[in-house]
Scaffold this motif. Sequence first.
Motif, mmCIF file in Angstrom:
data_model
loop_
_atom_site.group_PDB
_atom_site.id
_atom_site.type_symbol
_atom_site.label_atom_id
_atom_site.label_comp_id
_atom_site.label_asym_id
_atom_site.label_seq_id
_atom_site.Cartn_x
_atom_site.Cartn_y
_atom_site.Cartn_z
ATOM 1 N N THR A 118 0.832 -1.208 0.000
ATOM 2 C CA THR A 118 0.000 0.000 0.000
ATOM 3 C C THR A 118 0.860 1.250 0.000
ATOM 4 O O THR A 118 0.631 2.186 -0.790
ATOM 5 C CB THR A 118 -0.926 0.003 1.223
ATOM 6 N N ILE A 119 1.854 1.292 0.872
ATOM 7 C CA ILE A 119 2.692 2.489 0.989
ATOM 8 C C ILE A 119 3.589 2.660 -0.230
ATOM 9 O O ILE A 119 3.902 3.783 -0.639
ATOM 10 C CB ILE A 119 3.524 2.438 2.284
ATOM 11 N N LEU A 120 4.001 1.570 -0.854
ATOM 12 C CA LEU A 120 4.773 1.683 -2.089
ATOM 13 C C LEU A 120 3.969 2.407 -3.171
ATOM 14 O O LEU A 120 4.498 3.229 -3.928
ATOM 15 C CB LEU A 120 5.183 0.295 -2.587
ATOM 16 N N LYS A 121 2.680 2.100 -3.269
ATOM 17 C CA LYS A 121 1.824 2.767 -4.250
ATOM 18 C C LYS A 121 1.690 4.254 -3.936
ATOM 19 O O LYS A 121 1.735 5.096 -4.836
ATOM 20 C CB LYS A 121 0.444 2.104 -4.290
ATOM 21 N N VAL A 122 1.522 4.572 -2.651
ATOM 22 C CA VAL A 122 1.409 5.974 -2.255
ATOM 23 C C VAL A 122 2.732 6.699 -2.534
ATOM 24 O O VAL A 122 2.737 7.842 -3.016
ATOM 25 C CB VAL A 122 1.040 6.090 -0.763
ATOM 26 N N ARG A 123 3.852 6.043 -2.242
ATOM 27 C CA ARG A 123 5.149 6.658 -2.524
ATOM 28 C C ARG A 123 5.272 7.012 -4.007
ATOM 29 O O ARG A 123 5.778 8.083 -4.363
ATOM 30 C CB ARG A 123 6.290 5.728 -2.122
ATOM 31 N N ASP A 124 4.815 6.109 -4.857
ATOM 32 C CA ASP A 124 4.898 6.354 -6.295
ATOM 33 C C ASP A 124 4.048 7.555 -6.697
ATOM 34 O O ASP A 124 4.449 8.348 -7.563
ATOM 35 C CB ASP A 124 4.452 5.104 -7.052
#
Length: 331
Positions: free
Chosen positions: A135-141
């Motif tokens: 989830t946080i990887l997607k937000v980081r992107d």
Amino acid sequence: MPADKLFINARLGDGMRRDMLVRDGRIAAIEAAGERPAGTETVDLGDALVVPGFVEGHIHLDTSFYGDTWRPHRPCTNGFDVHERVAFQAENMAAAAPMDVRARNQLDLCIGHGTTQMRSHVMVDGSVGLKSLETILKVRDEYRQLIDIQLVAFPQSGILSNPGTPQLLDEAIRLGANAVGGLDPASFDRDVEGHLDVVFGVAQKHGVDVDIHLHDGGMLGAFEVEQIAARTRAFGMEGRVAVVRSEGAISRQRVRPRLLAISVDIASERRQSSAHSRPIFACIHRRSAQSGSWPGAPTFWPVLLPTSRATGDASTGHTADGGRAAGLLRW
């Protein structure tokens, strides 16, 4: 492309006043006051201080509740207990807004106050698997044009005491986490060497940094940081290891010099109460995300701060003591 802008009367960290030309959304020149290019919009900063963007070195985007329903602090039953705190957090998470919504709220707050680089711990263990990280990887992107975010795979429920966690930490780095974390090797996992074997093993395998939470104090904590320091030296990881929240242990005279000698970063949490802790500033430069791991090559992304301490109303742009706050610039 954004129109060219010339910001005049900017005061740099060395006290010198300079003009700053922004072209195509990037700072093209920082020079002493001089001729103003024709056709360029001019913005007078009024001697506001210009500094690089702030670095948020320790945060947890996955467990932030900023912007969610207010929940008062719940004290531990009998003094601080990290196991009990983890349990309380799990209860709050079950009733919280979606993780991506809360993470975006937190990022908007940080970016809005001048943060341009961040290291966030994200839970990776047998209790949540890799879901939080994904989830946080997607937000980081989504935010890659605004802020550089380094993610730490954080085993909040332990490593050896939580089946499957060593394998999950390994996979987390493959997915895109930038560092591997640890948590109280002695009091949580009851095995200092086994815990550090996993943490430093993953770090060595993938060539990433280490960032360990350490709540244990006294002689136990001092022993743990000495073991961390020994691993750091043995694996040649000077400057790539951080120990967080270990003020009680690393304050001992025999420990701190050893950590500093091999460039082990020390980060202690100190709670301060201040009615004037909220900065008023202006971001004047938006850049493209850098490639590589944070901190990487230095990048100058200025943030304007008031020349005197901001204690007034941000909506008026003035401080309580009469100084002029920069406000928030947009274009």
